[in-house]
Motif scaffolding. Structure first.
Motif, PDB file in Angstrom:
ATOM      1  N   PRO A  31       0.738  -1.122  -0.245  1.00 16.03           N
ATOM      2  CA  PRO A  31      -0.403   0.358  -0.078  1.00 16.03           C
ATOM      3  C   PRO A  31       1.218   1.282  -0.119  1.00 16.03           C
ATOM      4  O   PRO A  31       1.982   1.437   1.025  1.00 16.03           O
ATOM      5  N   GLY A  32       0.537   2.525  -0.505  1.00 15.47           N
ATOM      6  CA  GLY A  32       1.086   3.856  -0.907  1.00 15.47           C
ATOM      7  C   GLY A  32       1.233   4.232  -1.532  1.00 15.47           C
ATOM      8  O   GLY A  32       0.670   3.293  -2.819  1.00 15.47           O
ATOM      9  N   PRO A  33       2.502   5.494  -2.319  1.00 16.42           N
ATOM     10  CA  PRO A  33       2.198   5.633  -3.368  1.00 16.42           C
ATOM     11  C   PRO A  33       3.229   5.348  -4.861  1.00 16.42           C
ATOM     12  O   PRO A  33       3.755   4.834  -3.720  1.00 16.42           O
ATOM     13  N   ASN A  34       2.792   5.119  -6.109  1.00 16.77           N
ATOM     14  CA  ASN A  34       3.533   3.772  -6.263  1.00 16.77           C
ATOM     15  C   ASN A  34       3.221   4.547  -8.489  1.00 16.77           C
ATOM     16  O   ASN A  34       2.524   4.317  -8.667  1.00 16.77           O
ATOM     17  N   LEU A  35       4.371   5.984  -8.008  1.00 18.55           N
ATOM     18  CA  LEU A  35       4.159   6.218 -10.218  1.00 18.55           C
ATOM     19  C   LEU A  35       5.691   5.383 -10.606  1.00 18.55           C
ATOM     20  O   LEU A  35       6.356   4.453 -10.309  1.00 18.55           O
ATOM     21  N   LYS A  36       5.111   5.669 -12.106  1.00 23.43           N
ATOM     22  CA  LYS A  36       4.894   4.784 -13.103  1.00 23.43           C
ATOM     23  C   LYS A  36       5.684   5.162 -13.668  1.00 23.43           C
ATOM     24  O   LYS A  36       4.940   6.585 -14.606  1.00 23.43           O
ATOM     25  N   GLN A 125      18.223   8.954 -19.703  1.00 24.36           N
ATOM     26  CA  GLN A 125      17.137   7.647 -18.494  1.00 24.36           C
ATOM     27  C   GLN A 125      16.188   9.365 -17.725  1.00 24.36           C
ATOM     28  O   GLN A 125      16.841   9.963 -17.542  1.00 24.36           O
ATOM     29  N   PHE A 126      14.958   9.038 -18.281  1.00 26.74           N
ATOM     30  CA  PHE A 126      14.182   9.883 -16.843  1.00 26.74           C
ATOM     31  C   PHE A 126      13.495   9.504 -16.580  1.00 26.74           C
ATOM     32  O   PHE A 126      12.801   8.060 -16.409  1.00 26.74           O
ATOM     33  N   GLU A 127      13.189  10.051 -15.379  1.00 34.17           N
ATOM     34  CA  GLU A 127      13.263   9.494 -14.032  1.00 34.17           C
ATOM     35  C   GLU A 127      11.882  10.658 -12.971  1.00 34.17           C
ATOM     36  O   GLU A 127      12.336  11.391 -13.040  1.00 34.17           O
ATOM     37  N   VAL A 128      10.932   9.811 -12.540  1.00 31.69           N
ATOM     38  CA  VAL A 128      10.044  10.680 -11.770  1.00 31.69           C
ATOM     39  C   VAL A 128       9.906  10.199  -9.986  1.00 31.69           C
ATOM     40  O   VAL A 128       9.999   9.372 -10.398  1.00 31.69           O
ATOM     41  N   ARG A 129      10.037  10.904  -9.309  1.00 31.16           N
ATOM     42  CA  ARG A 129      10.404  10.178  -7.693  1.00 31.16           C
ATOM     43  C   ARG A 129       9.383  11.047  -6.303  1.00 31.16           C
ATOM     44  O   ARG A 129       8.851  12.105  -7.594  1.00 31.16           O
ATOM     45  N   THR A 130       8.657  10.277  -6.294  1.00 30.75           N
ATOM     46  CA  THR A 130       8.019  10.442  -5.062  1.00 30.75           C
ATOM     47  C   THR A 130       8.272   9.905  -3.634  1.00 30.75           C
ATOM     48  O   THR A 130       8.471   8.932  -3.888  1.00 30.75           O
ATOM     49  N   TYR A 136      10.267   1.235  -6.565  1.00 33.61           N
ATOM     50  CA  TYR A 136      11.183   1.495  -7.767  1.00 33.61           C
ATOM     51  C   TYR A 136      11.678   1.629  -8.666  1.00 33.61           C
ATOM     52  O   TYR A 136      11.794   2.371  -9.669  1.00 33.61           O
ATOM     53  N   ARG A 137      11.181   0.487  -8.872  1.00 34.99           N
ATOM     54  CA  ARG A 137      11.624  -0.456 -10.662  1.00 34.99           C
ATOM     55  C   ARG A 137      11.044  -0.263 -11.718  1.00 34.99           C
ATOM     56  O   ARG A 137      11.256   0.047 -12.474  1.00 34.99           O
ATOM     57  N   ASP A 138       9.910   1.113 -11.722  1.00 39.89           N
ATOM     58  CA  ASP A 138       9.184   1.318 -12.578  1.00 39.89           C
ATOM     59  C   ASP A 138       9.285   2.975 -12.477  1.00 39.89           C
ATOM     60  O   ASP A 138       8.102   3.172 -13.112  1.00 39.89           O
TER      61      ASP A 138
END
Ligand SMILES: [Ca+2]
Ligand SMILES: [Ca+2]
Ligand SMILES: [Ca+2]
Length: 466
Positions: A31-36, A125-130, A136-138
């Motif tokens: 459970p939690g945020p998961n950006l792809k 490489q394009f990356e978006v973090r939260t 974090y793999r996606d």
């Protein structure tokens, strides 16, 4: 092995039940945020230095809102790919970051430039973090920004024509033969040149790709005026294989101009009156007319306030001449101080219609006598025939004179053993140099007598045996 939470299963069920359009949360996720993140290069033919847009799709596949999301890009190999400040929008690293509700998707078009040329393509490489992303793999996506392959060439061809019948199209017989065509650009090893054939056509079979290839004509027959063609983007797509370049007749064909000053001699500060006559000798009305005087700001021209030109002022560009109309202006201007050092004050204007400044020139001058100066020069003859002065080519013991346009002798001097001669204390102005005896002065024989500090320094005068 990830534990499947009841909460995640609940979201999964709801998603399927309610809409079936949201991305389902993987059963394995915490459970939690998961950006792809999925990056895709926008298709195009890219050259080094071009802006290359990349669509970065960001989806929160988690069950909790993602906050403070920030994006970044990193060149993993090849030429550096730089994005400008602000390219990431609300994902900008310097800002507070963006939020994504569970299931929310947004697409960011990030546009940067690859810096240098070369054979390699940038891999980025394009990356978006939260904070708290559960997987974090996606969060990263790597793409190759493909340039048009190194060494690609393109064909550039077309026709230069003089639009005699004024229909804006190349008509039979309008091709302009024998004009030089020049192409050179970034990424090319050297300029390319060819000549138009008997029908005005030209071709460059293999032009190396270039984001900006300068393109122009010269030696155009019969004074046809070629347009400013700007730079061509040569990217291997064959976009320039049927160029039709329209040349136009110069304004001098129909716009005649002349000028004169009211006196032969002036003093500094005098107000000189100038008369300028413009005539439209053509069969069509001329519009957008104006005059540009003292175009280089030499400080030797009459200081004429632009308002005196009325509609023909360079600020208004609104002059009109009917077919056959003759228009006479009288304007006045102050003789500037600098003119007294050169002994001349000038009226020099080009005439223009809109952006076309190919009309006749107005040229007149008056004398501003008073100052005097020495003038030193050297006589030489081109013994080795290489077209330039070389040590040992001086001509000694030659008598020379300075005289006015109307043949009046003003000074006499004799060259010394090293070919040097000095005309002392001559009134400023322009004179003709003549040599006596077996030697004759050739090429440009004008001698400018200019008072310090504006002098041009020593001059060299070529002479030949009579
Ligand atoms: Ca993730
Ligand atoms: Ca035509
Ligand atoms: Ca020489």
């Amino acid at each position: 092995m990830r534990r499947t939470s009841l909460r995640a299963l609940g979201v999964l069920t709801t998603t399927f039940t309610l809409a079936g359009v949201l991305t389902a949360t993987p059963a394995s996720a915490e459970p939690g945020p998961n950006l792809k993140v999925t990056a895709t290069v926008v298709q195009g033919r890219y050259l080094p230095g071009d802006e290359i847009p990349v669509d970065v799709v960001v989806t929160n596949v988690g069950d909790t809102a993602a906050t403070e999301a920030k994006g970044s890009n990193y060149t993993t190999s090849g030429p550096y790919y730089a994005v400008p400040r602000g390219a990431w929008g609300d994902l900008d690293n310097a800002g507070p970051g963006a939020s994504f509700a569970p299931g929310e998707t947004r697409t960011y078009r990030v546009a940067g430039k690859s810096m240098s040329g070369g054979r390699e393509n940038p891999v980025v490489q394009f990356e978006v973090r939260t904070p708290g992303d559960v997987d974090y793999r996606d969060n990263t996506s790597i793409v190759t920004l493909e340039h048009v392959p190194f060494g690609t060439t393109d064909r550039v061809a077309g026709q230069l024509y003089g639009d005699t019948n004024g229909d804006g199209l190349p008509s039979p017989g309008e091709g302009l033969a024998g004009a030089g065509v020049h192409l050179s650009g970034v990424g090319m090893t050297g300029p390319l040149a060819t000549t138009t054939d008997s029908t005005g056509r030209f071709e460059f079979a293999a032009v190396p790709v270039s984001p900006n290839a300068g393109f122009y004509f010269d030696n155009v027959p019969d004074n046809w005026v070629t347009p400013y063609t700007g730079g061509l983007r040569v990217d291997g797509s064959g976009a320039h294989t049927a160029l039709a370049v329209k040349a136009t007749r110069p304004l001098t064909d129909v716009l005649k101009a002349s000028g004169s000053l009211d006196k032969a001699n002036y003093a500094v500060g005098d107000i000189a009156k100038a008369k300028i006559v413009l005539t439209n000798t053509g069969a069509r009305e001329l519009t957008g007319l104006w005059l540009g005087c003292d175009p280089v700001g030499s400080g030797l021209h009459l200081e004429i306030d632009d308002t005196q030109w009325g509609d023909f002022s360079p600020l208004k560009r609104a002059g009109v001449l009917a077919p056959g109309q003759r228009l006479e202006f009288t304007v006045s201007g102050k003789v500037p101080e600098k003119a007294s050092y050169f002994g001349r004050v000038f009226l020099g204007c080009y005439t223009a219609s809109g952006d076309d400044s190919s009309g006749s020139h107005v040229e007149a001058s008056g004398k501003v006598p008073g100052k005097r100066a020495d003038s030193r020069g050297r006589l030489w003859t081109d013994k080795n025939g290489n077209g330039q002065w070389d040590s040992g080519e001086q001509v000694p013991n030659v008598n020379a004179t300075l005289s006015t346009d109307d043949g009046k002798l003003v000074s006499l001097a004799r060259s010394d053993a090293d070919g040097w001669l000095t005309f002392p204390n001559v009134g400023v102005g322009v004179y003709r140099l003549r040599t006596l005896g077996p030697w004759q002065a050739v090429d440009d024989t004008d001698v400018y007598i200019v008072a310090p500090p504006y002098g041009f320094g020593d001059w060299y005068q070529r002479v030949v045996r009579r």
